[in-house]
Design a protein around this motif. Structure first.
Motif, PDB file in Angstrom:
ATOM      1  N   UNK A 185       1.023  -0.915   0.130  1.00  0.00           N
ATOM      2  CA  UNK A 185       0.028  -0.208   0.104  1.00  0.00           C
ATOM      3  C   UNK A 185       0.915   1.196  -0.048  1.00  0.00           C
ATOM      4  N   UNK A 186       0.175   2.385  -0.225  1.00  0.00           N
ATOM      5  CA  UNK A 186       0.671   3.562  -0.330  1.00  0.00           C
ATOM      6  C   UNK A 186       0.883   3.977   0.795  1.00  0.00           C
ATOM      7  N   UNK A 187       2.580   4.908   0.967  1.00  0.00           N
ATOM      8  CA  UNK A 187       2.657   5.644   2.295  1.00  0.00           C
ATOM      9  C   UNK A 187       2.831   6.936   2.684  1.00  0.00           C
ATOM     10  N   UNK A 188       2.687   7.454   3.614  1.00  0.00           N
ATOM     11  CA  UNK A 188       3.623   8.903   4.182  1.00  0.00           C
ATOM     12  C   UNK A 188       4.754   8.637   3.522  1.00  0.00           C
ATOM     13  N   UNK A 189       5.211  10.020   3.727  1.00  0.00           N
ATOM     14  CA  UNK A 189       4.294  11.109   3.146  1.00  0.00           C
ATOM     15  C   UNK A 189       4.091  11.563   1.647  1.00  0.00           C
ATOM     16  N   UNK A 190       4.158  10.525   0.847  1.00  0.00           N
ATOM     17  CA  UNK A 190       3.969  10.796  -0.209  1.00  0.00           C
ATOM     18  C   UNK A 190       2.155  10.618  -0.269  1.00  0.00           C
ATOM     19  N   UNK A 197      -6.923   8.589   4.588  1.00  0.00           N
ATOM     20  CA  UNK A 197      -6.938   7.516   4.708  1.00  0.00           C
ATOM     21  C   UNK A 197      -6.526   7.090   3.430  1.00  0.00           C
ATOM     22  N   UNK A 198      -5.500   7.001   2.507  1.00  0.00           N
ATOM     23  CA  UNK A 198      -5.185   6.674   1.344  1.00  0.00           C
ATOM     24  C   UNK A 198      -4.457   5.352   1.377  1.00  0.00           C
ATOM     25  N   UNK A 199      -3.775   5.106   2.681  1.00  0.00           N
ATOM     26  CA  UNK A 199      -3.420   3.967   2.797  1.00  0.00           C
ATOM     27  C   UNK A 199      -4.801   1.966   3.011  1.00  0.00           C
ATOM     28  N   UNK A 229      -4.567  -2.490   9.131  1.00  0.00           N
ATOM     29  CA  UNK A 229      -4.866  -2.200   7.923  1.00  0.00           C
ATOM     30  C   UNK A 229      -5.897  -4.128   7.418  1.00  0.00           C
ATOM     31  N   UNK A 230      -4.853  -4.837   7.989  1.00  0.00           N
ATOM     32  CA  UNK A 230      -6.671  -6.439   8.334  1.00  0.00           C
ATOM     33  C   UNK A 230      -7.484  -6.436   9.193  1.00  0.00           C
ATOM     34  N   UNK A 290     -14.008   8.772  12.951  1.00  0.00           N
ATOM     35  CA  UNK A 290     -13.861   7.744  11.921  1.00  0.00           C
ATOM     36  C   UNK A 290     -13.207   6.708  12.789  1.00  0.00           C
ATOM     37  N   UNK A 291     -13.384   5.671  11.973  1.00  0.00           N
ATOM     38  CA  UNK A 291     -13.113   3.821  13.112  1.00  0.00           C
ATOM     39  C   UNK A 291     -11.725   3.345  12.005  1.00  0.00           C
ATOM     40  N   UNK A 292     -11.744   3.929  10.400  1.00  0.00           N
ATOM     41  CA  UNK A 292     -10.509   3.928   9.707  1.00  0.00           C
ATOM     42  C   UNK A 292      -9.826   2.831  11.234  1.00  0.00           C
ATOM     43  N   UNK A 293      -8.828   3.893  11.662  1.00  0.00           N
ATOM     44  CA  UNK A 293      -7.829   3.616  12.595  1.00  0.00           C
ATOM     45  C   UNK A 293      -8.328   3.346  14.036  1.00  0.00           C
ATOM     46  N   UNK A 294      -9.563   3.171  14.956  1.00  0.00           N
ATOM     47  CA  UNK A 294     -10.035   3.482  16.058  1.00  0.00           C
ATOM     48  C   UNK A 294     -11.048   1.817  15.801  1.00  0.00           C
TER      49      UNK A 294
END
Length: 365
Positions: free
Chosen positions: A155-160, A164-166, A202-203, A277-281
């Motif tokens: 998956x793509x990384x920061x800082x690029x 929520x892109x990743x 992510x999983x 936002x529950x993506x990383x919660x």
């Protein structure tokens, strides 16, 4: 709150490896090959788009990934795994018109017509580091040991990119695997997911999101969460921060490999600030969302600021009847597995492999 602080006491094997008596301290570890990100978190918080800072980060990113790739390539060759799996690279289209690379690992012994169970793997690295080649050993080991097809997604990384892109990349990759993996020798009816650190988050997001869409009947048959990043520290629930004496965030704030300053850097670069936002919660989600979740295996390092959220998440899943396995490695820091001489490194690898094998076992009543 639950007290898991006993797991944070540095283990004898870690102190023996490092030769440092105060195994909980990050000071002095940079000289022994540890990545020193001290001070970068403050810049990321105040001027994350400064061209000089971004250039500095990208150079650090290149050097770190290159170093890990060299180590992985040598290990891959030394183990003989390179000769036991076939490797194929693919590009997966993303929703924003871009693409992310993925690498497929298939056992050579199975024959061209065999359909393999599938394991999707997401690397760690704080959403800043990571590459396909850097994970060749891990993915080949799993593919060969279990005779399954492993999909390594970069998956793509920061800082690029930023949040929520990743997470979108992870979901788009999952959809691609679900629709296309049969063409590559995989079985789309037997898909499992897993990851380490940020990849574990992510999983976890994928599995929970899929379960929301199809409660108890989703396409994911199991999730392996290795030292997963499940909460944004600044947005964490009070019960993780209430006691400086027992909270992993406080006890392990100066731990080697992943001190609080590195966590702050990774979060600042990701730029996820919305507590709703529950993506990383994932462990803050609604109770109904957990019902019917697939088998879950969680691997936890005791001397890790991410320790408590992983253990609490496992407890929450168990309360809701989810088949859950938790393996704890007391007194060892986040990412210890990359230190090959540690006695617990092969134990971690075995726990990882055993978890995936468990996912594919028939569920008993």
């Amino acid at each position: 709150m639950a007290d898991f602080s006993a797991y944070g006491v540095p283990s004898p094997e870690w102190d023996e490896l490092t030769g440092v008596t105060d195994g909980a301290s990050v000071k002095g570890f940079a000289a022994q090959g540890f990545l020193d990100l001290t001070g970068l978190d403050e810049i990321a918080e105040t001027t994350p788009d400064d061209p000089a800072f971004v250039s500095r980060l990208e150079e650090l990113q290149r050097k770190t990934d290159a170093s890990r790739e060299i180590e992985s390539a040598q290990w891959w060759k030394d183990t003989g795994l390179k000769e036991k799996v076939s490797v194929e690279d693919v590009e997966i289209a993303t929703r924003d018109g871009k693409s992310v690379p993925a690498r497929l690992y298939r056992p050579k012994a199975g024959g061209p017509d065999k359909k393999y169970p599938v394991y999707m793997f997401f690397h760690g690295g704080g959403f800043l580091f990571g590459s396909l080649t850097g994970e060749d050993v891990t993915c080949s080991t799993i593919a060969n040991a279990l005779q399954i097809l492993v999909v390594n997604v970069c998956y793509r990384h920061t800082p690029q990119v930023r949040y929520p892109t990743p997470f979108h990349d992870a979901w788009d990759s999952f959809e691609w695997v679900s629709k296309n993996i049969d063409d590559f020798g995989g079985d789309s009816q037997l898909i499992t997911v897993g990851g380490i650190s940020a990849g574990g988050g992510l999983a976890a997001y994928l599995t929970l999101e899929e379960n929301k869409r199809a409660p108890g009947a989703g396409r994911i048959k199991g999730q392996m969460l290795g030292a997963p990043w499940l909460l944004a520290p600044k947005l964490a629930p009070v019960n993780l921060l209430a006691s400086k004496e027992v909270s992993a965030y406080h006890q392990c704030r100066d731990a080697p490999v992943l001190p609080a300053s590195s966590m702050a850097l990774f979060q600042a670069l990701l730029r996820q600030e919305n507590p709703t936002d529950n993506y990383i919660q994932v462990s803050k989600d609604e109770e109904w969302a957990f019902k019917g979740m697939p088998k879950t295996a969680i691997l936890v390092a005791g001397m890790d600021p991410l320790r408590d959220e992983a253990l609490l998440y496992g407890q929450e899943l168990e309360k809701r009847g989810v088949s859950t396995s938790i393996s704890i490695f007391p007194g060892l820091p986040h990412g210890f597995r990359r230190f090959k001489s540690l006695p617990s490194t092969p134990k971690w690898d075995k726990a990882h492999i055993d978890a995936i094998a468990w996912f594919f076992e028939p569920t008993t009543a």
